[in-house]
Enzyme design. Sequence first.
Site: not given
Lengths: 418, 156
Positions: A131, A208, A211, A234, A374
């Site tokens: 991202h 990261d 997700q 999220k 993104c």
Amino acid sequence: MVGGLLPELGVLRKDFPILSRTLAGGLPLVYLDSANTSQKPQCVIDAMVDHLERHNANVARAMHQLGAESSEAFEAARDKVAAFINAPRDEVIFTKNASEALNLAANTLAWARGPLQVGEGDEVVITEMEHHSNIVPWQLLTQRTGATLRWFGLTDDGQLDLTNIDELITERTKVVALTWVSNMLGTINPVAEIARRAHEVGAIVVVDASQAAPQLPVDVTTSGADLLAFTGHKVVGPTGIGVLWGKRELLEQLPPFLGGGEMIATVEMERSTYAGIPHKFEAGTPPIVEAVGLGAAVDYLSHIGMDAIHAHEQAITAYALEGLATVPGLTVLGPLDATQRGGAISFEIDGVHPHDVAQVLDSRGIAVRAGHHCAKPAHKRFGVQSSTRMSSYLYTTPAEIDALVDGLEYTRSYFKLG
Amino acid sequence: MSTDLDTLYQEIILDHYKNPHNKGLRDEFEAEVHHVNPTCGDEITLRVHLVDGQVKDVSYDARGCSISQASASVLTELVIGMPIDEAMAIHENFLTLMQSKGTIEPDEDVLEDGIAFAGVAKFPARVKCALLSWMAWKDATAQVLESNSLEKETAR
């Protein structure tokens, strides 16, 4: 019947008030944009409203009953997040969002002196599927320090190309930053395996998990990460709050990020000393009610069980991949095996631009995302400018996937494609 | 449901999308610009060729949705061959229409096929798509006019 779904899905969906609203023309909502932001259960909404109605005060600086209640609620939220990722509580730093968490990591590493210092001749390794918020902070770091940015490429089926891992991760590597689950391709990366190689050369591993945290059980002790970021909105929590987790000894070595109240021990006109972790990295009044909401959110997910949520995502993803395969001219970008991927599925349809796909779907009450999500470099890698993305979550039903597939058929007929 | 959709996707728009007019980059031009819509990645490279106060040519290469592609096609149809000030007035007219949120009746005498975009104005998310090429054209034209006036000043 689709196996692996969460039991009593219809009852669970009632936890999310927005799912029962209708759109213009009385259409039911088919929300397939959860990788963008997830919907919120009533318990999160209630926790935030209750805090604002009954306990609102600033934290850690109000010597009254409300201040004590607010501080307790804020720190209890930290405990809940810590339990959610199996971390000690003082290793959990609240930020504004995942982007700020990653920028905190990249900035403090750019400012670090001593063994953590990044400079000319050093290298930072990222991947082509990141991202933008896990690309740009590292570009800024390498530009500011004179270090070199390198990255893993991708294979045609949307996996990280690890064939040159030994050329990429070397004695010069100071940081390896990568996503756990791709927001565009859905790929689940072998973070622990890459982290092993990174640690062999003494590099710091930044993950990261924006997700991953919504979909997979996250245990920071086995993840391989030294620093790990995710965002509240999220994981069925509110916007305005994110999390950076870091190993204690690393966090203690890193310099402060933003200066201000709460992050100090003492302040004199010439210089200051700083608070211990995690407060060293939390300058100013934090997002208090957002933290309370996030605490309620991760408790809600833990109550259902992250293993069960992951199984549900895999079942829905497999069902969606099957359905999408029946749409003529549709190409999925990323792995086609549901067990290898998360619940975000990006695709192209020959002859219809993603914006137009999303527009037609929206006219049927189906919410998806269209654009580059993104992740422009990842799109470029696959020779596409943009894509349409459906993303499911714990409340997604097979019937909603059917509605999507029907909607895509309708889109093709609307644009007169066979 | 599909009536709303048909408001947006007028036949004229779909026709221009499938058969764009004046597409491709041509060699005669005084300014070239590259504009992108950062939210979706749609992009256009656009060149303007101005001769004696007239829009002699507008050539472009663009990637994007039906609205942005059709809009570029309609733009070139409208402004090529026009005096620059009249073309600017058309631009102004189209911009006003797009920002009207659907409250303005478009003037077919001015906008010709451009009136098909009246429906787009009711979809806030798509207004940027419709304006991409128009903003690029205005930018490129302004660049030529500015460098022309600079040249004049230097010549004095």
